[in-house]
Design a protein around this motif. Structure first.
Motif, PDB file in Angstrom:
ATOM      1  N   LYS A   1      -1.794   9.000   3.972  1.00 13.04           N
ATOM      2  CA  LYS A   1      -2.287   7.737   4.520  1.00 13.04           C
ATOM      3  C   LYS A   1      -3.162   7.986   5.748  1.00 13.04           C
ATOM      4  O   LYS A   1      -4.254   7.455   5.859  1.00 13.04           O
ATOM      5  CB  LYS A   1      -1.114   6.828   4.878  1.00 13.04           C
ATOM      6  CG  LYS A   1      -1.548   5.498   5.452  1.00 13.04           C
ATOM      7  CD  LYS A   1      -0.708   5.213   6.672  1.00 13.04           C
ATOM      8  CE  LYS A   1      -1.228   4.073   7.456  1.00 13.04           C
ATOM      9  NZ  LYS A   1      -1.914   4.432   8.677  1.00 13.04           N
TER      10      LYS A   1
ATOM     11  N   GLU B   1       0.808  -1.217   0.000  1.00 12.31           N
ATOM     12  CA  GLU B   1       0.000   0.000   0.000  1.00 12.31           C
ATOM     13  C   GLU B   1       0.841   1.268   0.000  1.00 12.31           C
ATOM     14  O   GLU B   1       0.351   2.328  -0.358  1.00 12.31           O
ATOM     15  CB  GLU B   1      -0.932   0.017   1.211  1.00 12.31           C
ATOM     16  CG  GLU B   1      -2.074  -0.965   1.105  1.00 12.31           C
ATOM     17  CD  GLU B   1      -3.087  -0.748   2.208  1.00 12.31           C
ATOM     18  OE1 GLU B   1      -3.348   0.423   2.560  1.00 12.31           O
ATOM     19  OE2 GLU B   1      -3.608  -1.733   2.716  1.00 12.31           O
TER      20      GLU B   1
ATOM     21  N   LYS C   1       1.364   3.653  -3.462  1.00 16.59           N
ATOM     22  CA  LYS C   1       0.380   4.629  -3.945  1.00 16.59           C
ATOM     23  C   LYS C   1       0.496   5.955  -3.192  1.00 16.59           C
ATOM     24  O   LYS C   1       0.346   7.018  -3.787  1.00 16.59           O
ATOM     25  CB  LYS C   1      -1.039   4.084  -3.871  1.00 16.59           C
ATOM     26  CG  LYS C   1      -1.602   3.881  -2.495  1.00 16.59           C
ATOM     27  CD  LYS C   1      -3.007   3.308  -2.545  1.00 16.59           C
ATOM     28  CE  LYS C   1      -3.493   2.980  -1.147  1.00 16.59           C
ATOM     29  NZ  LYS C   1      -4.769   2.271  -1.179  1.00 16.59           N
TER      30      LYS C   1
END
Length: 119
Positions: free
Chosen positions: A69, A21, A24
């Motif tokens: 995030k 993750e 990105k």
């Protein structure tokens, strides 16, 4: 797209996300960091910058990725103006607020000498 920080760089600072993750968020942060420098990084070339500039950009990218995030931000959008029938509005923001990067990231970027003086 050049990433200004790698997954291993992020994991060296934060251990709060799965490796698959991270990319990105690093990509979004790299784009945003480049925009904050008015695309100077891209035009000069990351590899052509000094070691200090590269390290500061890497730190800004990591902080930006972490911020994105934590705040569930998945895209970089700047709202300049919009209109709905007879109603229109124009939003004029500083570069810092429009790009939605944390202050610490801008602190690193200012030290590179690649940002505008108004940030």
């Amino acid at each position: 797209m050049t990433l200004y920080a790698q997954t291993s760089d992020y994991e060296g600072v934060y251990k709060d996300i799965e490796a698959n993750e991270i990319k990105k968020y690093l990509e979004l942060a790299s784009i945003t960091v480049n925009l904050a420098t008015l695309t100077r990084i891209e035009r000069i070339g990351f590899q052509n910058l000094t070691t200090l500039q590269q390290e500061l950009i890497k730190k800004a990218t990591i902080e930006g990725a972490h911020y994105f995030k934590e705040n569930a931000i998945f895209e970089c959008e700047e709202l300049e103006s919009y209109s709905i029938t007879d109603i229109s509005a124009k939003e004029k923001e500083t570069l810092a607020s429009a790009l939605n990067l944390p202050k610490v990231a801008f602190m690193y970027l200012k030290r590179t000498g690649l940002t505008s003086r108004i940030i």
